[in-house]
Structure formats: structure tokens, C-alpha cells
Design a protein around this motif. Structure first.
Motif, PDB file in Angstrom:
ATOM      1  N   UNK A  36       0.795  -1.299  -0.079  1.00  0.00           N
ATOM      2  CA  UNK A  36      -0.010   0.176   0.064  1.00  0.00           C
ATOM      3  C   UNK A  36       0.848   1.349   0.027  1.00  0.00           C
ATOM      4  N   UNK A  37       2.090   1.117   0.636  1.00  0.00           N
ATOM      5  CA  UNK A  37       2.542   2.332   0.786  1.00  0.00           C
ATOM      6  C   UNK A  37       3.903   2.504  -0.361  1.00  0.00           C
ATOM      7  N   UNK A  38       3.709   1.496  -1.238  1.00  0.00           N
ATOM      8  CA  UNK A  38       4.538   1.617  -2.344  1.00  0.00           C
ATOM      9  C   UNK A  38       5.806   1.109  -2.261  1.00  0.00           C
ATOM     10  N   UNK A  39       6.082  -0.047  -1.246  1.00  0.00           N
ATOM     11  CA  UNK A  39       7.278  -0.771  -0.922  1.00  0.00           C
ATOM     12  C   UNK A  39       7.230  -2.355  -1.265  1.00  0.00           C
ATOM     13  N   UNK A  40       6.408  -2.610  -2.084  1.00  0.00           N
ATOM     14  CA  UNK A  40       6.138  -4.157  -2.169  1.00  0.00           C
ATOM     15  C   UNK A  40       7.370  -4.590  -2.664  1.00  0.00           C
ATOM     16  N   UNK A  41       8.181  -4.212  -3.461  1.00  0.00           N
ATOM     17  CA  UNK A  41       9.372  -4.587  -3.957  1.00  0.00           C
ATOM     18  C   UNK A  41      10.759  -4.592  -3.049  1.00  0.00           C
ATOM     19  N   UNK A  42      10.453  -4.069  -1.719  1.00  0.00           N
ATOM     20  CA  UNK A  42      11.568  -3.662  -0.773  1.00  0.00           C
ATOM     21  C   UNK A  42      11.475  -4.821   0.389  1.00  0.00           C
ATOM     22  N   UNK A  43      10.571  -5.565   0.477  1.00  0.00           N
ATOM     23  CA  UNK A  43      10.236  -6.273   1.615  1.00  0.00           C
ATOM     24  C   UNK A  43      11.271  -6.998   2.299  1.00  0.00           C
ATOM     25  N   UNK A  44      12.233  -7.658   1.673  1.00  0.00           N
ATOM     26  CA  UNK A  44      13.240  -8.281   2.190  1.00  0.00           C
ATOM     27  C   UNK A  44      14.579  -7.350   2.609  1.00  0.00           C
ATOM     28  N   UNK A  45      14.400  -6.010   2.189  1.00  0.00           N
ATOM     29  CA  UNK A  45      15.736  -5.233   2.438  1.00  0.00           C
ATOM     30  C   UNK A  45      15.779  -4.885   4.064  1.00  0.00           C
ATOM     31  N   UNK A  46      17.006  -4.638   4.385  1.00  0.00           N
ATOM     32  CA  UNK A  46      17.275  -3.966   5.503  1.00  0.00           C
ATOM     33  C   UNK A  46      17.177  -2.296   5.619  1.00  0.00           C
ATOM     34  N   UNK A  47      16.878  -1.833   6.829  1.00  0.00           N
ATOM     35  CA  UNK A  47      16.774  -0.301   6.550  1.00  0.00           C
ATOM     36  C   UNK A  47      17.898   0.424   5.973  1.00  0.00           C
ATOM     37  N   UNK A  48      18.899  -0.130   6.264  1.00  0.00           N
ATOM     38  CA  UNK A  48      20.176   0.358   5.873  1.00  0.00           C
ATOM     39  C   UNK A  48      20.327   0.337   4.441  1.00  0.00           C
ATOM     40  N   UNK A  49      19.491  -0.557   3.715  1.00  0.00           N
ATOM     41  CA  UNK A  49      19.648  -0.756   2.164  1.00  0.00           C
ATOM     42  C   UNK A  49      18.592   0.108   1.321  1.00  0.00           C
ATOM     43  N   UNK A  50      18.050   0.836   2.060  1.00  0.00           N
ATOM     44  CA  UNK A  50      16.931   1.810   1.541  1.00  0.00           C
ATOM     45  C   UNK A  50      16.994   3.160   1.640  1.00  0.00           C
ATOM     46  N   UNK A  51      16.455   4.036   0.952  1.00  0.00           N
ATOM     47  CA  UNK A  51      16.684   5.521   1.104  1.00  0.00           C
ATOM     48  C   UNK A  51      15.995   6.068   2.395  1.00  0.00           C
ATOM     49  N   UNK A  52      16.223   7.364   2.734  1.00  0.00           N
ATOM     50  CA  UNK A  52      15.510   7.903   4.037  1.00  0.00           C
ATOM     51  C   UNK A  52      14.073   7.767   3.813  1.00  0.00           C
ATOM     52  N   UNK A  53      13.666   8.290   2.681  1.00  0.00           N
ATOM     53  CA  UNK A  53      12.280   8.654   2.459  1.00  0.00           C
ATOM     54  C   UNK A  53      11.490   7.099   2.553  1.00  0.00           C
ATOM     55  N   UNK A  54      12.365   6.062   1.924  1.00  0.00           N
ATOM     56  CA  UNK A  54      11.659   4.752   2.003  1.00  0.00           C
ATOM     57  C   UNK A  54      11.537   4.108   3.305  1.00  0.00           C
ATOM     58  N   UNK A  55      12.765   4.386   4.013  1.00  0.00           N
ATOM     59  CA  UNK A  55      12.737   4.061   5.729  1.00  0.00           C
ATOM     60  C   UNK A  55      11.373   4.795   6.241  1.00  0.00           C
ATOM     61  N   UNK A  56      11.159   6.182   6.145  1.00  0.00           N
ATOM     62  CA  UNK A  56       9.923   6.495   6.667  1.00  0.00           C
ATOM     63  C   UNK A  56       8.600   5.850   6.093  1.00  0.00           C
ATOM     64  N   UNK A  57       8.642   5.456   5.071  1.00  0.00           N
ATOM     65  CA  UNK A  57       7.526   4.744   4.226  1.00  0.00           C
ATOM     66  C   UNK A  57       7.354   3.324   5.137  1.00  0.00           C
ATOM     67  N   UNK A  58       8.658   2.634   5.344  1.00  0.00           N
ATOM     68  CA  UNK A  58       8.299   1.614   6.162  1.00  0.00           C
ATOM     69  C   UNK A  58       7.816   2.017   7.445  1.00  0.00           C
ATOM     70  N   UNK A  59       8.234   2.953   7.932  1.00  0.00           N
ATOM     71  CA  UNK A  59       7.618   3.362   9.479  1.00  0.00           C
ATOM     72  C   UNK A  59       6.330   3.582   9.355  1.00  0.00           C
ATOM     73  N   UNK A  60       5.749   3.993   8.268  1.00  0.00           N
ATOM     74  CA  UNK A  60       4.265   4.370   8.311  1.00  0.00           C
ATOM     75  C   UNK A  60       3.656   3.051   8.059  1.00  0.00           C
ATOM     76  N   UNK A  61       4.106   2.069   7.181  1.00  0.00           N
ATOM     77  CA  UNK A  61       3.355   0.834   7.108  1.00  0.00           C
ATOM     78  C   UNK A  61       3.476   0.268   8.517  1.00  0.00           C
ATOM     79  N   UNK A  62       4.403   0.169   9.253  1.00  0.00           N
ATOM     80  CA  UNK A  62       4.538  -0.246  10.621  1.00  0.00           C
ATOM     81  C   UNK A  62       3.515   0.408  11.542  1.00  0.00           C
ATOM     82  N   UNK A  63       3.232   1.815  11.245  1.00  0.00           N
ATOM     83  CA  UNK A  63       2.396   2.444  12.297  1.00  0.00           C
ATOM     84  C   UNK A  63       1.019   2.092  11.981  1.00  0.00           C
TER      85      UNK A  63
END
Lengths: 223, 245
Positions: free
Chosen positions: B132-159
Motif C-alpha cells: 500500500x505504501x509503495x514498497x512491495x518490492x523492498x520487503x526483504x531489504x534491511x533499513x540500511x539498504x533503502x533511502x530515507x524516504x523509503x525508511x519513513x514509508x516502512x515506518x508508516x506501514x508499521x504504524x
């Protein structure tokens, strides 16, 4: 769309996370923090290797003294063994073993407390997500126990290896013709058991310290 | 008029620093309606984070009370508070606060696990929210392997993964560049419209104001003023019960 309000439903208590799930979370964390975990383990490995080395060397020496062979007695005396002493482990050895175990205990507690301090923010975040204190206790307990148990196993084997090598250098083939298999096995088991118990025991305090962290304090920390 | 989803009544917070008393909050009262987007503005040290923590059940007021959906947070024990944070609140942080040793999927799934889901259910739900937040292709990446904006999207998904009714976002764009910050704001706005979630952000960021239904200025532990969307005049707030401009 939002469902019924809290006034209507009341607020239940958060369920507990099972040990098996906590175990898989800890294991995944350990694997990805491998270097850090290894550094913690080195403390346990060295202490238990020392313990195993002392115990095994002691067993081997006793076995060789018991053979009472003239050439062997010369070799034994050359390495400083009192061949006329009674068969008991001397006090100096016991003291050294005690000290090494104490160092091991302090080492694990210290390493785990460091790891708690490093990850205060992580603990705070997990609590914001709904982690109960029991989950934090479980994961830290499992993590440090695992490090201790794996460390104790490696340490025990290392101690065996060193003890056999040193004995081989000192007494040559006599070691293998007179190897006291049962006492050596017993020494290995004792070292492993003491190491694991020590690690489990040492992990209790850091685990509770971790769980007691308030999320507010945890989140205030800036990196 | 419907009951406000959040109701803060005369909140004060006093910290003790040795001999000295520090007044972090001096009597804040605020009602937030369900589905509202509220921005709390204020310089650092103004008490906005403290206020935030009270709404999230992370901190308790010295006096006054916070109710969420008609339930007083002060009455809850620690296990109930854990349930409350898990099911009702989604936290988003300035520095993302992702667990560095967990993949995107695991970071999102852990919240579902706390709520009692099995690991399989948790992973399935996490994957669908990440999609939903547009990160369907980054499921198995560690936070250090994605950009800041993508990290915040992960955090939004988590929320969002436990379908909360309130999102508390503390400076969500603070560590992001202009464009990425805007993307994050519009994502929050989409979620608000699609899921009917109430969003409260603390911010310095003027960009966030245009997205907000209500803007609350906090200064020195008290509400300075409150402005609603489309309102020309600025409403009057109170400090210690006294009316100020």
C-alpha cells in the motif's frame, strides 16, 4: 473506518508473545549482529577454554603420575609436577579456575549491559509498538543465553585442543596411550555446564534492566 | 456533536531536576475530532513532545487527564497501555526508529505479532501494508539498504499495520529533503482519507500546515493559539487559564 470506541469495548490486556516467537526474533537478531555477538562470545569462549584446559590438564597429569614410569616421571618433574603429591587438585589451580569464571561472569554481564545501553532506543520503539516488558525480558534472556551456550561449547573444544597439544609437547605419545577418557569427558561436560549456567545466570540482570526502560526515556536519546 | 477522539484536560507536567522544578506543560486543554489532521507547532523545548507522549500513553501528566475515545489513560495498567499503544496508536518518528537488524517486512510484522497474530498472519498483513505504501518490492531489504524516504514509508506501514485510529507523527519530515518530505505528507493525507485515521503531527515544517485541518501553536508549555483550516482569524488559546493573544 473506525470501529467501536474504547468506551464501548474497554481496554483488554496485551497478550504475551510466546517463547518460540521470541526465540526466532532473538535468533534473527543475533545472526544479523554476528560480529557483535562474536565479540561478546569471545569472553565466554576464553574463560571456558581456560577452565576446560585446567581440568583436562589436571586429569591427564594425574593419569600419567599413576602410571609411575621412570622416563615419564622425569618428564613430569621437568614440567613442574610434584609426582609425590596426593592425587588432589592443588589450591592454586582452584583459585585460578575460580578467578577465570568470575571474569567470565563479569564479562557477560558487562557485554549484555553494553548491548542494552546501545539499544535503548530500539527497546523504546518496541514498547511504542505494543511490546510488553515480558517480551523484552524474553528476547534479551534468549539472546545472551544463546551466546553463552554457543560460547561455552566452542570454549570447551578449544580448551581440549590446547590441553592435548600442550600435553603432547611435554609428554609425547605417552598422553595418548594413557589418555584418561572418562575424566576428560567429565571435564568437558563440567566446563560446558558451568559456562552455560553462568551465561544464563548473567543474562537475568541485563534482561530486567532492558525491560525496565521507560519508552519516554528511551526515545529521548539522540543518536 | 460527536465525542472528541482525544480529549486533554488541563494537562500539567512538572519534572524535578535536583532542587529545581521544570514545568514542561502548564495546563494544556485540547479536543481532537475523529478524522482530523492536527499539526502541533512549536520550538524545541516548548513541550510538544511531552504532550505527544501523553496522548500516546507513554508518559503520565502530573495533573489533568487525557482521554482517548472516552477512556481515561490514567486508569490503565501497563499491560492495558501496551494494548492501547499497539491497537489504537501508530507512532512515526523523526529518525524513523526502524530496528536495524530486521528487514522491512519484519519491522512491520513485529507490531502484528505483539497484537497476537501468528508469524504467518503478521507477515502476510505486513506485506500488504508495505504494498500500500509503495514498497512491495523492498520487503526483504534491511533499513540500511533503502533511502530515507523509503525508511519513513516502512515506518508508516508499521504504524498502520494494526489499523490504529490515531497516528502520532513526531517531526515525520524532519530528516527528509523537501521533495521526499512532501511525498510523506501526501501519503499521510491519503491514509487519513482512505482509512479515516486521525493524524497528529508535531512539526517545524511549514509544508505540513497546508495539509492540516487544525494547527495548534505551543509555546513554553501552553497553547498559544489554535487555527482551523480556512479560518482567517486566529483563535485565542489559554495559558494557565488566562486568555492571551
Amino acid at each position: 473506518m473506525p470501529g467501536p470506541t474504547l468506551r464501548e469495548t474497554g481496554v483488554p490486556e496485551q497478550p504475551d508473545v510466546s517463547w518460540s516467537v521470541a526465540c526466532s526474533v532473538s535468533w534473527a537478531g543475533l545472526r544479523r549482529r554476528l560480529l557483535r555477538a562474536l565479540i561478546t562470545m569471545v569472553g565466554v569462549i576464553l574463560a571456558i577454554a581456560f577452565l576446560a584446559y585446567m581440568l583436562i590438564t589436571d586429569s591427564i597429569t594425574h593419569a600419567l603420575v599413576a602410571v609411575n614410569d621412570d622416563t615419564l616421571n622425569v618428564l613430569l618433574q621437568r614440567t613442574g609436577v610434584d609426582i609425590f603429591a596426593s592425587g588432589e587438585t592443588d589450591q592454586m589451580t582452584l583459585l585460578l579456575i575460580g578467578l577465570s569464571l568470575l571474569t567470565c561472569l563479569v564479562g557477560i554481564v558487562n557485554a549484555m549491559l553494553m548491548s542494552v545501553a546501545e539499544r535503548v532506543k530500539e527497546i523504546g520503539t518496541l514498547k511504542c509498538l505494543g511490546a510488553r516488558d515480558s517480551f523484552i525480558v524474553k528476547t534479551y534472556f534468549i539472546e545472551s543465553s544463546l551466546q553463552g551456550i554457543i560460547g561455552a561449547a566452542i570454549g570447551m573444544l578449544l580448551g581440549l585442543l590446547v590441553a592435548l597439544s600442550v600435553a603432547t609437547v611435554n609428554y609425547g605419545g605417552h598422553v595418548y596411550t594413557n589418555l584418561p577418557i572418562l575424566p576428560v569427558l567429565k571435564s568437558l561436560i563440567v566446563s560446558f555446564a558451568i559456562g552455560s549456567l553462568l551465561a544464563v545466570f548473567a543474562s537475568i540482570a541485563p534482561a530486567y534492566m532492558a525491560a525496565r526502560k521507560q519508552p519516554v526515556d528511551a526515545l529521548r536519546i539522540e543518536e | 456533536m460527536p465525542e472528541p477522539i482525544i480529549s486533554a484536560k488541563d494537562i500539567t507536567k512538572v519534572y524535578r531536576m535536583g532542587e529545581e522544578e521544570v514545568h514542561a506543560l502548564r495546563g494544556i486543554s485540547l479536543d481532537v475530532e475523529a478524522g482530523e489532521y492536527v499539526s502541533i507547532m512549536g520550538p524545541s523545548g516548548s513541550g510538544k513532545s511531552t504532550f505527544f507522549n501523553m496522548i500516546g500513553g507513554l508518559d503520565t501528566p502530573t495533573a489533568g487527564e487525557v482521554s482517548v475515545e472516552g477512556c481515561r489513560l490514567g486508569d490503565l495498567n501497563s499491560k492495558q497501555l501496551a494494548w492501547f499503544r499497539c491497537h489504537k496508536i501508530g507512532f512515526i518518528f523523526q529518525s524513523f526508529n526502524l530496528i536495524p537488524t530486521m528487514t522491512a517486512l519484519e519491522n512491520v510484522a513485529i507490531g502484528r505479532i505483539f497484537s497476537g497474530a501468528t508469524p504467518e498472519e503478521a507477515k502476510r498483513d505486513a506485506a500488504s501494508v508495505l504494498e500500500q505504501v509503495g514498497l512491495g518490492h523492498r520487503l526483504d531489504h534491511l533499513p540500511s539498504e533503502v533511502s530515507g524516504g523509503q525508511q519513513q514509508r516502512i515506518a508508516i506501514a508499521r504504524a498502520l499495520v494494526n489499523r490504529p485510529t490515531i497516528i502520532l507523527a513526531d517531526e515525520p519530515t524532519g530528516n527528509l529533503d523537501l521533495k521526499t518530505g512532501e511525498d510523506i505528507i501526501s501519503l499521510l493525507n491519503e491514509m487519513k482519507t482512505a482509512l479515516g485515521i486521525t493524524i497528529i503531527t508535531a512539526t517545524h515544517d511549514m509544508k505540513m500546515l497546508s495539509a492540516s485541518d487544525t494547527v495548534v501553536w505551543i509555546h513554553d508549555g501552553a497553547i498559544d493559539r489554535v487555527a482551523h483550516k480556512g479560518e482567517v482569524e486566529i483563535k485565542v488559546g489559554t495559558i494557565d487559564g488566562e486568555t492571551v493573544m
